[in-house]
Design a protein around this motif. Structure first.
Motif, PDB file in Angstrom:
ATOM      1  N   ALA A 145      41.448  48.142  57.102  1.00 23.82           N
ATOM      2  CA  ALA A 145      42.427  48.664  56.140  1.00 23.82           C
ATOM      3  C   ALA A 145      42.136  50.116  55.812  1.00 23.82           C
ATOM      4  CB  ALA A 145      42.418  47.833  54.865  1.00 23.82           C
ATOM      5  N   ILE A 146      43.200  50.900  55.664  1.00 26.81           N
ATOM      6  CA  ILE A 146      43.085  52.295  55.253  1.00 26.81           C
ATOM      7  C   ILE A 146      43.934  52.511  54.004  1.00 26.81           C
ATOM      8  CG2 ILE A 146      43.633  54.689  55.873  1.00 26.81           C
ATOM      9  CD1 ILE A 146      42.936  54.009  58.731  1.00 26.81           C
TER      10      ILE A 146
ATOM     11  N   ALA B 275      36.476  47.518  42.697  1.00 30.89           N
ATOM     12  CA  ALA B 275      37.415  47.112  43.745  1.00 30.89           C
ATOM     13  C   ALA B 275      36.673  46.720  45.013  1.00 30.89           C
ATOM     14  CB  ALA B 275      38.398  48.243  44.027  1.00 30.89           C
ATOM     15  N   VAL B 276      35.628  47.480  45.347  1.00 29.76           N
ATOM     16  CA  VAL B 276      34.855  47.188  46.559  1.00 29.76           C
ATOM     17  C   VAL B 276      34.167  45.832  46.430  1.00 29.76           C
ATOM     18  CG1 VAL B 276      32.906  47.913  47.981  1.00 29.76           C
ATOM     19  CG2 VAL B 276      34.532  49.609  47.143  1.00 29.76           C
ATOM     20  N   SER B 277      33.594  45.550  45.275  1.00 25.01           N
ATOM     21  CA  SER B 277      32.940  44.264  45.054  1.00 25.01           C
ATOM     22  C   SER B 277      33.932  43.115  45.172  1.00 25.01           C
ATOM     23  CB  SER B 277      32.279  44.249  43.674  1.00 25.01           C
ATOM     24  OG  SER B 277      31.651  43.016  43.414  1.00 25.01           O
ATOM     25  N   ALA B 278      35.143  43.319  44.645  1.00 24.59           N
ATOM     26  CA  ALA B 278      36.175  42.291  44.735  1.00 24.59           C
ATOM     27  C   ALA B 278      36.606  42.073  46.175  1.00 24.59           C
ATOM     28  CB  ALA B 278      37.367  42.675  43.869  1.00 24.59           C
TER      29      ALA B 278
ATOM     30  N   THR C 103      44.053  41.433  42.648  1.00 30.99           N
ATOM     31  CA  THR C 103      43.392  40.351  41.934  1.00 30.99           C
ATOM     32  C   THR C 103      42.095  40.866  41.329  1.00 30.99           C
ATOM     33  OG1 THR C 103      42.504  38.100  42.079  1.00 30.99           O
ATOM     34  CG2 THR C 103      42.127  39.519  43.961  1.00 30.99           C
ATOM     35  N   GLY C 104      41.808  40.484  40.089  1.00 38.30           N
ATOM     36  CA  GLY C 104      40.587  40.918  39.438  1.00 38.30           C
ATOM     37  C   GLY C 104      40.461  42.435  39.424  1.00 38.30           C
ATOM     38  N   ASP C 105      39.281  42.917  39.801  1.00 40.01           N
ATOM     39  CA  ASP C 105      39.026  44.362  39.808  1.00 40.01           C
ATOM     40  C   ASP C 105      39.653  45.072  40.993  1.00 40.01           C
ATOM     41  OD1 ASP C 105      37.566  44.348  37.453  1.00 40.01           O
ATOM     42  OD2 ASP C 105      35.668  43.970  38.473  1.00 40.01           O
ATOM     43  N   TYR C 106      40.232  44.313  41.909  1.00 40.62           N
ATOM     44  CA  TYR C 106      40.940  44.932  43.035  1.00 40.62           C
ATOM     45  C   TYR C 106      42.394  45.122  42.647  1.00 40.62           C
ATOM     46  CZ  TYR C 106      43.136  45.524  47.606  1.00 40.62           C
ATOM     47  OH  TYR C 106      43.870  45.998  48.676  1.00 40.62           O
ATOM     48  N   ASP C 107      42.772  46.376  42.408  1.00 43.18           N
ATOM     49  CA  ASP C 107      44.150  46.689  42.022  1.00 43.18           C
ATOM     50  C   ASP C 107      44.731  47.760  42.929  1.00 43.18           C
ATOM     51  OD1 ASP C 107      42.647  48.842  41.212  1.00 43.18           O
ATOM     52  OD2 ASP C 107      43.304  48.812  39.114  1.00 43.18           O
ATOM     53  N   ASN C 108      44.328  47.745  44.204  1.00 40.95           N
ATOM     54  CA  ASN C 108      44.684  48.816  45.138  1.00 40.95           C
ATOM     55  C   ASN C 108      45.610  48.376  46.262  1.00 40.95           C
ATOM     56  OD1 ASN C 108      41.531  49.470  44.295  1.00 40.95           O
ATOM     57  ND2 ASN C 108      42.884  51.255  44.275  1.00 40.95           N
ATOM     58  N   SER C 109      46.231  47.213  46.142  1.00 43.80           N
ATOM     59  CA  SER C 109      47.116  46.780  47.229  1.00 43.80           C
ATOM     60  C   SER C 109      48.251  47.782  47.442  1.00 43.80           C
ATOM     61  CB  SER C 109      47.685  45.389  46.942  1.00 43.80           C
ATOM     62  OG  SER C 109      48.511  45.394  45.791  1.00 43.80           O
TER      63      SER C 109
ATOM     64  N   LEU D 186      47.459  50.710  49.923  1.00 45.23           N
ATOM     65  CA  LEU D 186      47.286  50.440  51.344  1.00 45.23           C
ATOM     66  C   LEU D 186      48.290  51.241  52.165  1.00 45.23           C
ATOM     67  CD1 LEU D 186      46.784  46.583  51.622  1.00 45.23           C
ATOM     68  CD2 LEU D 186      45.335  48.308  52.702  1.00 45.23           C
ATOM     69  N   LYS D 187      47.815  51.901  53.198  1.00 44.04           N
ATOM     70  CA  LYS D 187      48.697  52.636  54.095  1.00 44.04           C
ATOM     71  C   LYS D 187      48.752  52.000  55.480  1.00 44.04           C
ATOM     72  CE  LYS D 187      50.187  55.524  51.210  1.00 44.04           C
ATOM     73  NZ  LYS D 187      51.608  55.396  50.788  1.00 44.04           N
ATOM     74  N   HIS D 188      47.639  51.377  55.888  1.00 48.20           N
ATOM     75  CA  HIS D 188      47.598  50.721  57.189  1.00 48.20           C
ATOM     76  C   HIS D 188      46.690  49.502  57.089  1.00 48.20           C
ATOM     77  CE1 HIS D 188      49.585  54.232  58.921  1.00 48.20           C
ATOM     78  NE2 HIS D 188      48.692  54.967  58.281  1.00 48.20           N
ATOM     79  N   LEU D 189      47.086  48.420  57.751  1.00 48.43           N
ATOM     80  CA  LEU D 189      46.295  47.197  57.739  1.00 48.43           C
ATOM     81  C   LEU D 189      46.477  46.458  59.062  1.00 48.43           C
ATOM     82  CD1 LEU D 189      44.570  45.005  56.429  1.00 48.43           C
ATOM     83  CD2 LEU D 189      46.661  44.075  55.389  1.00 48.43           C
ATOM     84  N   TRP D 190      45.365  46.337  59.781  1.00 47.67           N
ATOM     85  CA  TRP D 190      45.346  45.531  60.995  1.00 47.67           C
ATOM     86  C   TRP D 190      44.639  44.230  60.647  1.00 47.67           C
ATOM     87  CZ3 TRP D 190      44.329  50.770  60.877  1.00 47.67           C
ATOM     88  CH2 TRP D 190      45.252  51.593  61.561  1.00 47.67           C
TER      89      TRP D 190
END
Length: 248
Positions: A175-176, A185-188, A202-208, A211-215
């Motif tokens: 993911a980029i 976010a990294v821990s999540a 979800t949780g401390d990850y609020d960066n969906s 996202l610019k690219h996801l393989w």
């Protein structure tokens, strides 16, 4: 209410992670790679932000460099493990401008995140943090981001066109982001070693939304690995193949 009690909220996140992909991508380290349209990511201007998250299981360490992402120029424009297997490096379009993190040299699954934040002003090195399995590791920076150069890449697993120093092992959920992921976010994302669906917050990850690219390799078969949030669909080359072996 309705006899449910607290059962719904007592589930931990690991139990709710079913949407993570069931497939990784396998490479044998010799002439196999995924190719996509050459793309430049800005890391050389004040305010530029970049993060990359991925899981890796290397088959060998300490024999040759393992390229995760790179360009036709194999000497720079790359994200790779070094030949001794104990550092993860990102080097931009300007040769010698790099960030290097100390990692574990083994053949187990590990989760990695590289974060770049050009918050020191134009002409100064950017702030870089490398994480392994949810924890920041010792990271050094050599002028990365000190010019208006970017990071221009066109392949996953090996220098474009195959070449040497290809990745030997498995890569998963690459993911980029156009944001500097924080420690929470990294821990999540690591989630104690169990991958999550990174297309949902979800949780401390609020960066969906960043996202610019996801393989994600959800296809499981065929000659294409789709970029599920962007337009950089990748073509399988050489012996690159889908694998049902994933982190757990």
């Amino acid at each position: 209410m309705l006899g449910l009690g607290n059962s719904l909220i007592s589930l931990d996140y690991t139990q709710q992670s079913a949407a993570a992909s069931a497939y990784s991508m396998s490479f044998d380290g010799s002439g196999d790679y995924l190719s996509f349209t050459e793309t430049a990511f800005a890391i050389g201007e004040d305010g530029d932000k970049f993060s990359m998250s991925f899981w890796a299981k290397r088959d060998t360490t300490g024999t040759s460099a393992d390229f995760v992402m790179s360009n036709v120029n194999g000497y720079y424009r790359k994200i790779h493990f070094n030949s001794t297997g104990d550092t993860l490096e990102i080097e931009g379009d300007t040769n010698g401008q790099a960030a290097v993190g100390t990692v574990t040299a083994d053949t187990e699954w590990h989760h990695y995140v590289i974060t770049l934040n050009n918050d020191n002003g134009s002409g100064a090195s950017l702030t870089a943090v490398v994480y392994e399995d949810g924890s920041a590791v010792s990271t050094s920076v050599t002028s990365l981001g000190a010019t208006t150069a970017g990071l221009t890449v066109d392949s996953i697993g090996s220098p474009s066109g195959g070449g040497t120093n290809g990745f030997d092992g498995l890569l998963y959920q690459i993911a980029i982001y156009d944001e500097f992921l924080d420690a929470g976010a990294v821990s999540a994302l690591y989630n104690s070693g169990t991958p999550i669906d990174i297309t949902a917050d979800t949780g401390d990850y609020d960066n969906s939304g960043d996202l610019k690219h996801l393989w994600n390799f959800t296809e499981g078969t065929g000659s294409t690995a789709a970029d599920s949030v962007g337009s950089l669909d990748a073509t399988l080359n050489g012996d690159a193949a889908f694998s049902s072996t994933t982190p757990s």
